[in-house]
Design a protein around this motif. Structure first.
Motif, short mmCIF file in Angstrom:
data_model
loop_
_atom_site.label_atom_id
_atom_site.label_comp_id
_atom_site.label_asym_id
_atom_site.label_seq_id
_atom_site.Cartn_x
_atom_site.Cartn_y
_atom_site.Cartn_z
N MET A 1 0.68 -0.85 -0.47
CA MET A 1 -0.28 0.28 0.30
C MET A 1 1.11 1.42 0.07
O MET A 1 2.01 1.09 0.93
N GLU A 2 0.84 2.36 -0.87
CA GLU A 2 1.27 3.30 -1.15
C GLU A 2 0.39 4.15 0.07
O GLU A 2 -0.25 4.75 0.37
N SER A 3 1.65 5.46 0.79
CA SER A 3 1.16 6.42 1.55
C SER A 3 1.40 7.25 1.60
O SER A 3 1.88 7.65 0.20
N THR A 4 0.26 8.38 1.55
CA THR A 4 0.11 9.49 1.52
C THR A 4 0.43 10.43 2.78
O THR A 4 -0.05 11.08 2.69
N GLN A 5 1.14 9.84 3.16
CA GLN A 5 1.41 10.75 4.27
C GLN A 5 2.37 12.63 4.09
O GLN A 5 3.58 11.85 2.87
N ARG A 6 2.36 13.17 4.08
CA ARG A 6 3.53 14.25 3.68
C ARG A 6 3.98 14.77 4.82
O ARG A 6 3.92 14.52 5.68
N THR A 7 5.48 15.01 4.67
CA THR A 7 6.41 15.48 5.48
C THR A 7 6.27 16.67 5.07
O THR A 7 6.82 17.22 3.75
N MET A 8 6.86 17.86 6.27
CA MET A 8 7.04 18.80 6.00
C MET A 8 8.12 19.60 7.41
O MET A 8 8.26 19.16 7.70
N ALA A 9 9.50 20.51 6.41
CA ALA A 9 10.39 20.81 6.59
C ALA A 9 10.24 22.48 7.02
O ALA A 9 9.87 22.60 6.00
N ALA A 10 10.73 23.13 7.42
CA ALA A 10 11.48 24.28 7.28
C ALA A 10 12.99 24.66 7.07
O ALA A 10 13.43 24.26 7.99
N ASP A 11 13.14 25.00 6.26
CA ASP A 11 14.95 24.59 5.88
C ASP A 11 15.15 26.45 6.11
O ASP A 11 14.60 26.92 4.92
N PRO A 12 16.13 26.56 6.67
CA PRO A 12 16.29 27.96 7.24
C PRO A 12 17.04 28.18 5.30
O PRO A 12 18.07 26.92 4.99
N PHE A 13 16.46 29.33 5.51
CA PHE A 13 17.12 29.97 4.35
C PHE A 13 18.94 30.37 4.19
O PHE A 13 19.75 30.93 5.43
N ASP A 14 19.51 29.89 3.45
CA ASP A 14 20.80 30.16 3.17
C ASP A 14 21.45 31.18 1.96
O ASP A 14 21.38 30.58 0.82
N PRO A 15 21.74 32.55 2.21
CA PRO A 15 21.77 32.98 1.46
C PRO A 15 22.93 32.77 0.17
O PRO A 15 23.20 34.14 -0.77
N THR A 16 24.08 32.05 0.24
CA THR A 16 25.00 31.27 0.20
C THR A 16 24.56 29.52 -0.74
O THR A 16 25.13 29.40 -1.83
N SER A 17 23.24 29.84 -0.77
CA SER A 17 22.42 28.83 -1.70
C SER A 17 21.51 29.26 -3.08
O SER A 17 21.21 30.19 -3.04
N ASP A 18 22.87 29.03 -3.88
CA ASP A 18 21.93 29.59 -5.52
C ASP A 18 20.51 28.99 -5.62
O ASP A 18 19.79 29.70 -5.29
N GLU A 19 20.33 27.83 -4.74
CA GLU A 19 18.81 27.32 -5.51
C GLU A 19 17.71 28.02 -4.31
O GLU A 19 16.67 28.63 -4.15
N HIS A 20 18.85 28.54 -2.93
CA HIS A 20 17.54 28.75 -2.00
C HIS A 20 17.28 30.50 -2.31
O HIS A 20 16.29 30.83 -2.34
N VAL A 21 18.09 31.02 -2.87
CA VAL A 21 18.33 32.28 -3.52
C VAL A 21 16.74 32.13 -4.63
O VAL A 21 15.93 33.22 -4.65
N ASP A 22 17.21 31.43 -5.57
CA ASP A 22 15.77 31.40 -6.55
C ASP A 22 14.91 30.96 -6.53
O ASP A 22 13.57 31.88 -6.38
N VAL A 23 14.47 30.54 -5.76
CA VAL A 23 13.42 29.90 -4.58
C VAL A 23 12.71 31.07 -3.60
O VAL A 23 11.18 31.33 -4.33
N LEU A 24 12.98 31.44 -2.76
CA LEU A 24 12.77 32.54 -2.34
C LEU A 24 12.58 33.49 -3.44
O LEU A 24 11.56 33.75 -2.74
#
Length: 183
Positions: A1-24
């Motif tokens: 059976m496939e799980s439908t549970q979702r996980t939430m995380a609060a990822d602290p913003f890292d201004p040196t991360s290009d991915e974080h800068v682009d997403v935010l």
């Protein structure tokens, strides 16, 4: 059976991360454009600042929103949830996450959107008013940004001549978000 549970995380913003800068940057720009569409003008609120702790909210690893918290004033400067995640308790979970890091209840910082008002009422959160200095600082920042947007707009305007046209305003808000988040 496939799980439908979702996980939430609060990822602290890292201004040196290009991915974080682009997403935010993308989410902050979306917030600014949505609020401009709703209110007819640029709205105050910081996504990042030296006095804020900013985090990207992730659901199953995917960016779903962000929040910026002023832990010294016990207030949420901004909380934004992407439209496709709204109505699913994402903001409530993010605020519960913050409650564990803060010794007293957090307030939502005014002015609130209709969604923010509903969230504050549902969770019985207080509303933190801006100081007179913050209000003046916000007004001046908005005035300068709107003036720059208006000067760049070369389109023939209909409606309020003090404002740039809607496409130029939207483009300008996205550029503003890149400057604020990216440095």
């Amino acid at each position: 059976m496939e799980s439908t549970q979702r996980t939430m995380a609060a990822d602290p913003f890292d201004p040196t991360s290009d991915e974080h800068v682009d997403v935010l940057t993308g989410m902050y720009a979306d917030y600014l454009v949505e609020e401009q569409d709703r209110t007819g003008h640029m709205v105050p609120g910081y996504a990042v600042a030296g006095f804020l702790r900013t985090a990207i909210i992730r659901i199953n690893g995917q960016p779903a929103g962000f929040f910026s918290a002023d832990l010294k004033r016990y207030s949420i400067e901004l909380i934004y949830v992407k439209p496709e995640y709204r109505g699913q308790g994402v903001a409530t979970l993010a605020l519960a996450h913050l409650a564990h890091a803060c010794p007293q209840p957090m307030d939502l910082k005014a002015p609130l959107s209709p969604g923010g008002e509903a969230l504050a009422k549902r969770l019985r959160l207080g509303v933190a008013e801006s100081t007179p200095e913050q209000i003046q600082e916000n007004r001046e920042a908005i005035r300068q940004a709107e003036q720059a947007l208006k000067q760049r707009c070369q389109h023939k305007r209909t409606g309020d001549p003090r404002r740039p046209c809607k496409p130029c305003y939207r483009t300008g808000l996205r550029k503003y978000a890149r400057i604020v988040i990216g440095g």
